[in-house]
Design a protein around this motif. Structure first.
Motif, PDB file in Angstrom:
ATOM      1  N   CYS A 145       0.836  -1.209   0.000  1.00 52.11           N
ATOM      2  CA  CYS A 145       0.000   0.000   0.000  1.00 52.11           C
ATOM      3  C   CYS A 145       0.868   1.255   0.000  1.00 52.11           C
ATOM      4  O   CYS A 145       0.614   2.197  -0.757  1.00 52.11           O
ATOM      5  CB  CYS A 145      -0.929   0.005   1.211  1.00 52.11           C
ATOM      6  SG  CYS A 145      -2.270  -1.209   1.146  1.00 52.11           S
ATOM      7  N   PHE A 146       1.897   1.281   0.838  1.00 50.87           N
ATOM      8  CA  PHE A 146       2.794   2.435   0.869  1.00 50.87           C
ATOM      9  C   PHE A 146       3.589   2.559  -0.434  1.00 50.87           C
ATOM     10  O   PHE A 146       3.833   3.663  -0.925  1.00 50.87           O
ATOM     11  CB  PHE A 146       3.764   2.327   2.050  1.00 50.87           C
ATOM     12  CG  PHE A 146       3.182   2.749   3.366  1.00 50.87           C
ATOM     13  CD1 PHE A 146       2.674   4.030   3.530  1.00 50.87           C
ATOM     14  CD2 PHE A 146       3.146   1.875   4.443  1.00 50.87           C
ATOM     15  CE1 PHE A 146       2.137   4.436   4.751  1.00 50.87           C
ATOM     16  CE2 PHE A 146       2.605   2.262   5.671  1.00 50.87           C
ATOM     17  CZ  PHE A 146       2.102   3.552   5.820  1.00 50.87           C
ATOM     18  N   LEU A 147       3.977   1.429  -0.997  1.00 48.05           N
ATOM     19  CA  LEU A 147       4.794   1.462  -2.207  1.00 48.05           C
ATOM     20  C   LEU A 147       4.008   1.964  -3.416  1.00 48.05           C
ATOM     21  O   LEU A 147       4.523   2.746  -4.227  1.00 48.05           O
ATOM     22  CB  LEU A 147       5.327   0.058  -2.487  1.00 48.05           C
ATOM     23  CG  LEU A 147       6.329  -0.086  -3.648  1.00 48.05           C
ATOM     24  CD1 LEU A 147       7.608   0.674  -3.345  1.00 48.05           C
ATOM     25  CD2 LEU A 147       6.626  -1.564  -3.894  1.00 48.05           C
ATOM     26  N   LEU A 148       2.758   1.524  -3.521  1.00 45.46           N
ATOM     27  CA  LEU A 148       1.960   1.827  -4.715  1.00 45.46           C
ATOM     28  C   LEU A 148       0.850   2.837  -4.479  1.00 45.46           C
ATOM     29  O   LEU A 148       0.116   3.180  -5.403  1.00 45.46           O
ATOM     30  CB  LEU A 148       1.351   0.534  -5.264  1.00 45.46           C
ATOM     31  CG  LEU A 148       2.349  -0.577  -5.618  1.00 45.46           C
ATOM     32  CD1 LEU A 148       1.605  -1.814  -6.101  1.00 45.46           C
ATOM     33  CD2 LEU A 148       3.330  -0.099  -6.681  1.00 45.46           C
ATOM     34  N   GLU A 206      -0.980   7.330   1.223  1.00 45.40           N
ATOM     35  CA  GLU A 206      -0.057   8.162   0.459  1.00 45.40           C
ATOM     36  C   GLU A 206       1.231   7.384   0.187  1.00 45.40           C
ATOM     37  O   GLU A 206       1.779   6.726   1.076  1.00 45.40           O
ATOM     38  CB  GLU A 206       0.264   9.445   1.229  1.00 45.40           C
ATOM     39  CG  GLU A 206       1.122  10.429   0.446  1.00 45.40           C
ATOM     40  CD  GLU A 206       1.317  11.735   1.195  1.00 45.40           C
ATOM     41  OE1 GLU A 206       2.184  12.523   0.780  1.00 45.40           O
ATOM     42  OE2 GLU A 206       0.610  11.950   2.204  1.00 45.40           O
ATOM     43  N   THR A 207       1.717   7.457  -1.028  1.00 45.82           N
ATOM     44  CA  THR A 207       2.939   6.743  -1.406  1.00 45.82           C
ATOM     45  C   THR A 207       4.115   7.191  -0.551  1.00 45.82           C
ATOM     46  O   THR A 207       4.369   8.388  -0.406  1.00 45.82           O
ATOM     47  CB  THR A 207       3.263   6.966  -2.893  1.00 45.82           C
ATOM     48  OG1 THR A 207       2.162   6.513  -3.686  1.00 45.82           O
ATOM     49  CG2 THR A 207       4.517   6.207  -3.293  1.00 45.82           C
ATOM     50  N   ASP A 208       4.822   6.228   0.016  1.00 42.86           N
ATOM     51  CA  ASP A 208       5.990   6.515   0.857  1.00 42.86           C
ATOM     52  C   ASP A 208       6.895   5.289   0.809  1.00 42.86           C
ATOM     53  O   ASP A 208       6.662   4.303   1.508  1.00 42.86           O
ATOM     54  CB  ASP A 208       5.558   6.819   2.294  1.00 42.86           C
ATOM     55  CG  ASP A 208       6.696   7.350   3.155  1.00 42.86           C
ATOM     56  OD1 ASP A 208       7.835   6.874   2.993  1.00 42.86           O
ATOM     57  OD2 ASP A 208       6.441   8.223   4.008  1.00 42.86           O
ATOM     58  N   VAL A 209       7.935   5.362  -0.010  1.00 42.41           N
ATOM     59  CA  VAL A 209       8.812   4.209  -0.213  1.00 42.41           C
ATOM     60  C   VAL A 209       9.515   3.812   1.075  1.00 42.41           C
ATOM     61  O   VAL A 209       9.677   2.620   1.368  1.00 42.41           O
ATOM     62  CB  VAL A 209       9.841   4.500  -1.326  1.00 42.41           C
ATOM     63  CG1 VAL A 209      10.819   3.332  -1.473  1.00 42.41           C
ATOM     64  CG2 VAL A 209       9.131   4.742  -2.655  1.00 42.41           C
ATOM     65  N   GLN A 210       9.927   4.791   1.876  1.00 42.98           N
ATOM     66  CA  GLN A 210      10.640   4.459   3.112  1.00 42.98           C
ATOM     67  C   GLN A 210       9.739   3.722   4.096  1.00 42.98           C
ATOM     68  O   GLN A 210      10.186   2.809   4.795  1.00 42.98           O
ATOM     69  CB  GLN A 210      11.216   5.735   3.744  1.00 42.98           C
ATOM     70  CG  GLN A 210      12.316   6.380   2.911  1.00 42.98           C
ATOM     71  CD  GLN A 210      13.432   5.410   2.561  1.00 42.98           C
ATOM     72  OE1 GLN A 210      13.901   4.658   3.418  1.00 42.98           O
ATOM     73  NE2 GLN A 210      13.859   5.419   1.306  1.00 42.98           N
ATOM     74  N   LYS A 211       8.468   4.092   4.167  1.00 41.35           N
ATOM     75  CA  LYS A 211       7.539   3.359   5.032  1.00 41.35           C
ATOM     76  C   LYS A 211       7.299   1.954   4.481  1.00 41.35           C
ATOM     77  O   LYS A 211       7.134   0.995   5.255  1.00 41.35           O
ATOM     78  CB  LYS A 211       6.228   4.122   5.168  1.00 41.35           C
ATOM     79  CG  LYS A 211       6.337   5.367   6.040  1.00 41.35           C
ATOM     80  CD  LYS A 211       4.987   6.045   6.221  1.00 41.35           C
ATOM     81  CE  LYS A 211       5.112   7.273   7.125  1.00 41.35           C
ATOM     82  NZ  LYS A 211       3.809   7.960   7.318  1.00 41.35           N
ATOM     83  N   ILE A 257       9.548   0.224   2.837  1.00 41.45           N
ATOM     84  CA  ILE A 257      10.755  -0.512   3.209  1.00 41.45           C
ATOM     85  C   ILE A 257      10.687  -0.958   4.664  1.00 41.45           C
ATOM     86  O   ILE A 257      11.058  -2.089   5.007  1.00 41.45           O
ATOM     87  CB  ILE A 257      12.004   0.350   2.947  1.00 41.45           C
ATOM     88  CG1 ILE A 257      12.235   0.497   1.442  1.00 41.45           C
ATOM     89  CG2 ILE A 257      13.238  -0.248   3.621  1.00 41.45           C
ATOM     90  CD1 ILE A 257      13.337   1.477   1.079  1.00 41.45           C
ATOM     91  N   SER A 258      10.214  -0.076   5.541  1.00 46.62           N
ATOM     92  CA  SER A 258      10.095  -0.415   6.955  1.00 46.62           C
ATOM     93  C   SER A 258       9.175  -1.619   7.149  1.00 46.62           C
ATOM     94  O   SER A 258       9.483  -2.532   7.938  1.00 46.62           O
ATOM     95  CB  SER A 258       9.562   0.788   7.737  1.00 46.62           C
ATOM     96  OG  SER A 258       9.390   0.464   9.097  1.00 46.62           O
ATOM     97  N   CYS A 259       8.062  -1.642   6.429  1.00 46.96           N
ATOM     98  CA  CYS A 259       7.131  -2.774   6.522  1.00 46.96           C
ATOM     99  C   CYS A 259       7.787  -4.056   6.011  1.00 46.96           C
ATOM    100  O   CYS A 259       7.689  -5.117   6.653  1.00 46.96           O
ATOM    101  CB  CYS A 259       5.866  -2.486   5.720  1.00 46.96           C
ATOM    102  SG  CYS A 259       4.760  -1.256   6.459  1.00 46.96           S
ATOM    103  N   PHE A 260       8.465  -3.967   4.872  1.00 40.79           N
ATOM    104  CA  PHE A 260       9.091  -5.155   4.301  1.00 40.79           C
ATOM    105  C   PHE A 260      10.217  -5.672   5.205  1.00 40.79           C
ATOM    106  O   PHE A 260      10.414  -6.884   5.328  1.00 40.79           O
ATOM    107  CB  PHE A 260       9.627  -4.857   2.900  1.00 40.79           C
ATOM    108  CG  PHE A 260       8.560  -4.541   1.881  1.00 40.79           C
ATOM    109  CD1 PHE A 260       7.331  -5.187   1.921  1.00 40.79           C
ATOM    110  CD2 PHE A 260       8.777  -3.596   0.886  1.00 40.79           C
ATOM    111  CE1 PHE A 260       6.338  -4.901   0.979  1.00 40.79           C
ATOM    112  CE2 PHE A 260       7.803  -3.304  -0.048  1.00 40.79           C
ATOM    113  CZ  PHE A 260       6.578  -3.956  -0.001  1.00 40.79           C
ATOM    114  N   ARG A 261      10.943  -4.746   5.840  1.00 42.07           N
ATOM    115  CA  ARG A 261      11.989  -5.172   6.769  1.00 42.07           C
ATOM    116  C   ARG A 261      11.398  -5.908   7.969  1.00 42.07           C
ATOM    117  O   ARG A 261      11.970  -6.891   8.456  1.00 42.07           O
ATOM    118  CB  ARG A 261      12.788  -3.947   7.231  1.00 42.07           C
ATOM    119  CG  ARG A 261      13.861  -3.517   6.243  1.00 42.07           C
ATOM    120  CD  ARG A 261      14.631  -2.338   6.748  1.00 42.07           C
ATOM    121  NE  ARG A 261      15.794  -2.060   5.905  1.00 42.07           N
ATOM    122  CZ  ARG A 261      16.361  -0.870   5.767  1.00 42.07           C
ATOM    123  NH1 ARG A 261      15.867   0.176   6.434  1.00 42.07           N
ATOM    124  NH2 ARG A 261      17.418  -0.716   4.992  1.00 42.07           N
TER     125      ARG A 261
END
Length: 336
Positions: A82-85, A91-96, A98-102
Protein backbone atom coordinates in the motif's frame (compact mmCIF):
# COMPACT_ATOMS: atom_id res chain seq x y z
CA UNK A 1 -19.88 -6.77 14.33
CA UNK A 2 -21.11 -10.20 13.25
CA UNK A 3 -19.14 -12.40 10.83
CA UNK A 4 -20.15 -15.55 9.00
CA UNK A 5 -18.07 -18.31 7.43
CA UNK A 6 -19.27 -20.73 4.75
CA UNK A 7 -19.64 -24.21 6.25
CA UNK A 8 -18.07 -25.84 3.16
CA UNK A 9 -14.55 -26.86 4.32
CA UNK A 10 -13.23 -26.52 0.76
CA UNK A 11 -14.48 -22.92 0.62
CA UNK A 12 -14.44 -21.15 3.98
CA UNK A 13 -15.68 -17.85 2.52
CA UNK A 14 -15.80 -15.22 5.27
CA UNK A 15 -18.03 -12.16 5.27
CA UNK A 16 -19.27 -9.53 7.69
CA UNK A 17 -22.98 -9.67 8.54
CA UNK A 18 -25.73 -9.87 7.66
CA UNK A 19 -25.64 -13.58 6.95
CA UNK A 20 -25.91 -14.16 3.16
CA UNK A 21 -28.41 -16.60 1.69
CA UNK A 22 -25.92 -18.15 -0.72
CA UNK A 23 -22.12 -18.29 -0.71
CA UNK A 24 -20.84 -16.28 -3.70
CA UNK A 25 -17.78 -18.52 -3.91
CA UNK A 26 -19.19 -22.07 -3.82
CA UNK A 27 -22.98 -21.67 -3.82
CA UNK A 28 -23.37 -23.19 -0.37
CA UNK A 29 -26.32 -22.17 1.78
CA UNK A 30 -25.06 -22.91 5.29
CA UNK A 31 -23.02 -20.35 7.25
CA UNK A 32 -21.52 -20.50 10.73
CA UNK A 33 -21.25 -17.43 12.98
CA UNK A 34 -17.72 -16.31 13.88
CA UNK A 35 -16.92 -14.19 16.94
CA UNK A 36 -14.81 -11.13 16.27
CA UNK A 37 -12.16 -12.24 18.74
CA UNK A 38 -11.80 -15.53 16.85
CA UNK A 39 -10.60 -13.80 13.69
CA UNK A 40 -7.00 -14.59 12.75
CA UNK A 41 -4.61 -12.68 10.50
CA UNK A 42 -5.61 -14.54 7.36
CA UNK A 43 -9.27 -13.96 8.14
CA UNK A 44 -8.71 -10.23 8.48
CA UNK A 45 -6.88 -10.05 5.14
CA UNK A 46 -9.73 -11.94 3.50
CA UNK A 47 -12.14 -9.40 4.97
CA UNK A 48 -9.86 -6.64 3.67
CA UNK A 49 -10.16 -8.07 0.16
CA UNK A 50 -13.93 -8.32 0.56
CA UNK A 51 -14.17 -4.69 1.68
CA UNK A 52 -12.01 -3.49 -1.20
CA UNK A 53 -14.04 -5.47 -3.74
CA UNK A 54 -17.17 -3.82 -2.33
CA UNK A 55 -15.78 -0.29 -2.62
CA UNK A 56 -14.71 0.36 0.97
CA UNK A 57 -10.96 1.02 0.97
CA UNK A 58 -11.20 2.51 4.45
CA UNK A 59 -12.51 -0.75 5.89
CA UNK A 60 -10.01 -2.69 3.83
CA UNK A 61 -7.15 -0.70 5.33
CA UNK A 62 -8.51 -1.07 8.87
CA UNK A 63 -8.63 -4.85 8.51
CA UNK A 64 -4.97 -4.84 7.43
CA UNK A 65 -4.04 -2.75 10.46
CA UNK A 66 -5.90 -5.13 12.75
CA UNK A 67 -4.01 -8.06 11.24
CA UNK A 68 -0.75 -6.17 11.85
CA UNK A 69 -1.71 -5.92 15.53
CA UNK A 70 -1.70 -9.73 15.52
CA UNK A 71 1.90 -9.68 14.20
CA UNK A 72 0.75 -11.37 10.99
CA UNK A 73 3.61 -11.13 8.42
CA UNK A 74 1.36 -11.02 5.37
CA UNK A 75 -0.41 -7.98 6.82
CA UNK A 76 2.86 -6.05 7.12
CA UNK A 77 3.66 -7.09 3.56
CA UNK A 78 0.24 -5.91 2.38
CA UNK A 79 0.73 -2.57 4.13
CA UNK A 80 4.15 -2.26 2.51
CA UNK A 81 2.54 -2.69 -0.89
CA UNK A 82 0.00 0.00 0.00
CA UNK A 83 2.79 2.43 0.87
CA UNK A 84 4.79 1.46 -2.21
CA UNK A 85 1.96 1.83 -4.72
CA UNK A 86 -0.34 4.27 -2.94
CA UNK A 87 -3.20 1.79 -2.58
CA UNK A 88 -6.30 1.92 -0.36
CA UNK A 89 -6.00 5.67 0.03
CA UNK A 90 -2.50 5.46 1.54
CA UNK A 91 -0.06 8.16 0.46
CA UNK A 92 2.94 6.74 -1.41
CA UNK A 93 5.99 6.51 0.86
CA UNK A 94 8.81 4.21 -0.21
CA UNK A 95 10.64 4.46 3.11
CA UNK A 96 7.54 3.36 5.03
CA UNK A 97 7.15 0.51 2.54
CA UNK A 98 10.75 -0.51 3.21
CA UNK A 99 10.10 -0.41 6.96
CA UNK A 100 7.13 -2.77 6.52
CA UNK A 101 9.09 -5.16 4.30
CA UNK A 102 11.99 -5.17 6.77
CA UNK A 103 9.57 -6.11 9.53
CA UNK A 104 8.34 -9.01 7.42
CA UNK A 105 11.93 -10.09 6.78
CA UNK A 106 12.78 -9.86 10.49
CA UNK A 107 9.85 -12.19 11.14
CA UNK A 108 11.61 -14.72 8.92
CA UNK A 109 9.04 -14.51 6.14
CA UNK A 110 10.63 -14.82 2.67
CA UNK A 111 8.17 -12.38 1.10
CA UNK A 112 9.98 -9.60 2.97
CA UNK A 113 13.40 -10.58 1.61
CA UNK A 114 11.93 -10.84 -1.88
CA UNK A 115 10.27 -7.42 -1.68
CA UNK A 116 13.50 -5.79 -0.50
CA UNK A 117 15.39 -7.58 -3.27
CA UNK A 118 13.01 -6.09 -5.84
CA UNK A 119 13.62 -2.59 -4.50
CA UNK A 120 17.41 -3.06 -4.60
CA UNK A 121 17.07 -4.33 -8.16
CA UNK A 122 15.04 -1.29 -9.21
CA UNK A 123 17.00 1.25 -7.18
CA UNK A 124 13.76 2.27 -5.50
CA UNK A 125 14.42 3.62 -2.00
CA UNK A 126 17.95 2.22 -2.15
CA UNK A 127 20.96 2.74 -4.38
CA UNK A 128 20.61 0.16 -7.14
CA UNK A 129 22.56 -2.95 -6.11
CA UNK A 130 22.22 -6.02 -8.34
CA UNK A 131 24.44 -8.17 -6.13
CA UNK A 132 22.45 -7.36 -2.96
CA UNK A 133 19.25 -7.98 -4.87
CA UNK A 134 20.50 -11.39 -6.03
CA UNK A 135 21.54 -12.33 -2.48
CA UNK A 136 18.11 -11.48 -1.07
CA UNK A 137 16.26 -13.26 -3.86
CA UNK A 138 18.50 -16.28 -3.22
CA UNK A 139 17.70 -16.19 0.49
CA UNK A 140 13.98 -16.11 -0.22
CA UNK A 141 14.31 -18.82 -2.87
CA UNK A 142 16.12 -21.06 -0.38
CA UNK A 143 12.98 -20.76 1.74
CA UNK A 144 10.96 -22.11 -1.22
CA UNK A 145 9.16 -18.81 -1.93
CA UNK A 146 7.95 -19.23 -5.55
CA UNK A 147 8.01 -15.54 -6.62
CA UNK A 148 11.63 -15.27 -5.43
CA UNK A 149 12.60 -18.49 -7.22
CA UNK A 150 11.17 -17.02 -10.42
CA UNK A 151 12.91 -13.68 -9.81
CA UNK A 152 16.19 -15.50 -9.21
CA UNK A 153 15.70 -17.22 -12.56
CA UNK A 154 15.35 -13.81 -14.17
CA UNK A 155 18.64 -12.73 -12.55
CA UNK A 156 20.33 -15.67 -14.26
CA UNK A 157 18.51 -14.91 -17.52
CA UNK A 158 19.71 -11.29 -17.61
CA UNK A 159 23.02 -11.72 -15.76
CA UNK A 160 22.04 -9.24 -13.04
CA UNK A 161 24.16 -9.81 -9.95
CA UNK A 162 25.35 -13.19 -11.22
CA UNK A 163 26.94 -14.73 -14.31
CA UNK A 164 24.34 -15.17 -17.05
CA UNK A 165 23.08 -18.73 -17.55
CA UNK A 166 20.03 -19.79 -19.52
CA UNK A 167 20.30 -23.29 -18.06
CA UNK A 168 20.10 -22.01 -14.48
CA UNK A 169 17.29 -19.63 -15.44
CA UNK A 170 15.21 -22.38 -17.03
CA UNK A 171 15.86 -24.72 -14.09
CA UNK A 172 14.65 -22.11 -11.60
CA UNK A 173 11.63 -21.24 -13.73
CA UNK A 174 10.73 -24.94 -13.78
CA UNK A 175 11.10 -25.21 -10.02
CA UNK A 176 8.74 -22.27 -9.44
CA UNK A 177 6.43 -23.39 -12.26
CA UNK A 178 6.03 -26.80 -10.61
CA UNK A 179 4.98 -24.91 -7.47
CA UNK A 180 2.22 -23.18 -9.47
CA UNK A 181 3.77 -19.74 -9.98
CA UNK A 182 2.09 -18.24 -13.06
CA UNK A 183 4.94 -15.90 -14.00
CA UNK A 184 7.46 -18.73 -13.84
CA UNK A 185 5.19 -20.95 -15.93
CA UNK A 186 5.06 -18.24 -18.57
CA UNK A 187 8.83 -17.70 -18.47
CA UNK A 188 9.47 -21.44 -18.78
CA UNK A 189 7.08 -21.60 -21.72
CA UNK A 190 9.04 -18.80 -23.40
CA UNK A 191 12.26 -20.74 -22.82
CA UNK A 192 10.72 -23.77 -24.58
CA UNK A 193 9.39 -21.58 -27.38
CA UNK A 194 12.83 -20.12 -28.05
CA UNK A 195 15.08 -23.01 -27.03
CA UNK A 196 16.75 -21.07 -24.21
CA UNK A 197 18.27 -23.34 -21.57
CA UNK A 198 16.08 -26.22 -22.78
CA UNK A 199 15.52 -28.00 -26.09
CA UNK A 200 13.06 -26.08 -28.24
CA UNK A 201 9.57 -27.57 -27.99
CA UNK A 202 6.34 -25.97 -29.12
CA UNK A 203 4.38 -28.67 -27.31
CA UNK A 204 6.00 -27.86 -23.97
CA UNK A 205 5.66 -24.14 -24.66
CA UNK A 206 1.92 -24.45 -25.24
CA UNK A 207 1.57 -26.66 -22.14
CA UNK A 208 3.21 -24.14 -19.83
CA UNK A 209 1.57 -21.13 -21.46
CA UNK A 210 -1.75 -22.90 -20.91
CA UNK A 211 -0.96 -23.58 -17.24
CA UNK A 212 -0.12 -19.91 -16.71
CA UNK A 213 -3.08 -18.69 -18.76
CA UNK A 214 -5.43 -20.72 -16.55
CA UNK A 215 -4.32 -18.39 -13.76
CA UNK A 216 -5.19 -15.40 -15.96
CA UNK A 217 -1.56 -14.28 -16.36
CA UNK A 218 -1.82 -11.70 -19.19
CA UNK A 219 1.47 -12.35 -20.99
CA UNK A 220 0.79 -16.09 -21.04
CA UNK A 221 -2.71 -15.58 -22.46
CA UNK A 222 -1.31 -13.32 -25.16
CA UNK A 223 1.56 -15.66 -26.06
CA UNK A 224 -0.76 -18.66 -26.08
CA UNK A 225 -3.00 -16.70 -28.42
CA UNK A 226 -0.05 -16.25 -30.77
CA UNK A 227 0.52 -20.01 -30.70
CA UNK A 228 -3.07 -20.53 -31.85
CA UNK A 229 -2.77 -17.73 -34.39
CA UNK A 230 0.28 -19.32 -35.99
CA UNK A 231 -0.54 -22.98 -35.36
CA UNK A 232 2.57 -23.53 -33.25
CA UNK A 233 2.10 -26.49 -30.89
CA UNK A 234 -1.67 -26.25 -31.30
CA UNK A 235 -4.18 -26.42 -34.12
CA UNK A 236 -4.46 -23.04 -35.81
CA UNK A 237 -7.55 -21.14 -34.67
CA UNK A 238 -8.21 -17.43 -35.12
CA UNK A 239 -11.21 -17.72 -32.83
CA UNK A 240 -9.21 -19.10 -29.91
CA UNK A 241 -6.41 -16.63 -30.57
CA UNK A 242 -8.80 -13.67 -30.50
CA UNK A 243 -10.48 -14.97 -27.34
CA UNK A 244 -7.13 -15.20 -25.56
CA UNK A 245 -6.05 -11.77 -26.80
CA UNK A 246 -9.33 -10.37 -25.53
CA UNK A 247 -8.87 -11.92 -22.09
CA UNK A 248 -5.36 -10.45 -21.79
CA UNK A 249 -6.45 -7.10 -23.24
CA UNK A 250 -9.20 -6.87 -20.61
CA UNK A 251 -6.45 -7.05 -18.01
CA UNK A 252 -4.71 -4.07 -19.59
CA UNK A 253 -1.88 -5.92 -21.36
CA UNK A 254 -0.80 -3.66 -24.29
CA UNK A 255 0.68 -6.35 -26.61
CA UNK A 256 -2.62 -8.25 -26.41
CA UNK A 257 -4.53 -5.03 -27.11
CA UNK A 258 -2.43 -4.61 -30.25
CA UNK A 259 -3.00 -8.18 -31.39
CA UNK A 260 -6.73 -7.95 -30.72
CA UNK A 261 -6.85 -4.63 -32.57
CA UNK A 262 -5.36 -6.30 -35.64
CA UNK A 263 -7.95 -9.09 -35.38
CA UNK A 264 -10.79 -6.55 -35.33
CA UNK A 265 -9.30 -4.53 -38.16
CA UNK A 266 -8.91 -7.60 -40.38
CA UNK A 267 -11.91 -9.56 -39.14
CA UNK A 268 -9.83 -12.50 -37.94
CA UNK A 269 -11.59 -14.58 -35.29
CA UNK A 270 -14.00 -11.73 -34.62
CA UNK A 271 -16.39 -9.64 -36.64
CA UNK A 272 -14.57 -6.80 -38.41
CA UNK A 273 -14.82 -3.56 -36.44
CA UNK A 274 -12.34 -0.85 -37.45
CA UNK A 275 -13.58 1.63 -34.84
CA UNK A 276 -12.97 -0.88 -32.04
CA UNK A 277 -9.57 -1.70 -33.51
CA UNK A 278 -8.59 1.96 -33.37
CA UNK A 279 -9.79 2.24 -29.78
CA UNK A 280 -7.63 -0.73 -28.81
CA UNK A 281 -4.58 0.71 -30.58
CA UNK A 282 -5.11 4.02 -28.78
CA UNK A 283 -5.44 2.23 -25.44
CA UNK A 284 -2.18 0.35 -25.97
CA UNK A 285 -0.46 3.52 -27.21
CA UNK A 286 -1.59 5.43 -24.13
CA UNK A 287 0.16 2.75 -22.06
CA UNK A 288 3.37 3.45 -23.96
CA UNK A 289 3.35 0.45 -26.31
CA UNK A 290 5.74 1.31 -29.15
CA UNK A 291 4.14 -1.10 -31.66
CA UNK A 292 0.72 0.44 -31.10
CA UNK A 293 2.11 3.96 -31.50
CA UNK A 294 3.90 3.03 -34.71
CA UNK A 295 0.82 1.27 -36.10
CA UNK A 296 -1.30 4.34 -35.42
CA UNK A 297 1.31 6.36 -37.30
CA UNK A 298 0.93 4.06 -40.30
CA UNK A 299 -2.87 4.31 -40.18
CA UNK A 300 -2.74 8.12 -40.08
CA UNK A 301 -0.15 8.25 -42.84
CA UNK A 302 -2.34 6.14 -45.12
CA UNK A 303 -5.70 7.47 -43.95
CA UNK A 304 -6.69 3.90 -43.14
CA UNK A 305 -9.84 4.08 -41.02
CA UNK A 306 -8.94 7.62 -39.91
CA UNK A 307 -8.57 11.03 -41.49
CA UNK A 308 -5.19 11.17 -43.23
CA UNK A 309 -2.71 13.26 -41.23
CA UNK A 310 0.93 12.96 -42.27
CA UNK A 311 2.16 15.38 -39.60
CA UNK A 312 0.54 13.37 -36.85
CA UNK A 313 1.88 10.18 -38.42
CA UNK A 314 5.43 11.59 -38.30
CA UNK A 315 5.03 12.57 -34.64
CA UNK A 316 3.79 9.09 -33.81
CA UNK A 317 6.67 7.46 -35.68
CA UNK A 318 9.09 9.68 -33.77
CA UNK A 319 7.50 8.78 -30.45
CA UNK A 320 7.72 5.07 -31.26
CA UNK A 321 11.33 5.42 -32.42
CA UNK A 322 12.25 7.10 -29.13
CA UNK A 323 10.95 3.94 -27.45
CA UNK A 324 13.32 1.87 -29.61
CA UNK A 325 10.83 0.52 -32.17
CA UNK A 326 12.91 -0.36 -35.27
CA UNK A 327 10.03 -0.22 -37.77
CA UNK A 328 9.37 3.35 -36.66
CA UNK A 329 12.93 4.33 -37.57
CA UNK A 330 12.36 2.93 -41.06
CA UNK A 331 9.03 4.77 -41.35
CA UNK A 332 10.69 8.05 -40.38
CA UNK A 333 13.32 7.47 -43.06
CA UNK A 334 10.62 6.89 -45.67
CA UNK A 335 8.95 10.15 -44.64
CA UNK A 336 12.09 11.99 -45.77
Amino acid sequence: MEFFRCDNPDCGFLTPGPEPDVCPRCGGELFLPVDEDELEGGDLLELSDYAHDNGSDRDALNYIKRAMELEYPAAYYRMGVCFLLGKLGVETDVQKAISCFRTVAEMGDPSGWSALAQLYQEGNGFDRDAVKSFELFHKAADADYPPAICALGLCYETGEGVEQSWEEAASLYRRAADMGNARAQCNLAWCYENGKGVDQSWGDAVYWYSMSAEQRFPRAMCNLGMCYENGHGAQQSWERAAKLYSAAADRGYPPAQCNLAWCFKEGKGVEKDVAHALALYHSAAAAGDARAICTLGLLYERGDGVRRDEELAFRLYTQAAELGHLTAYCSIGLCY
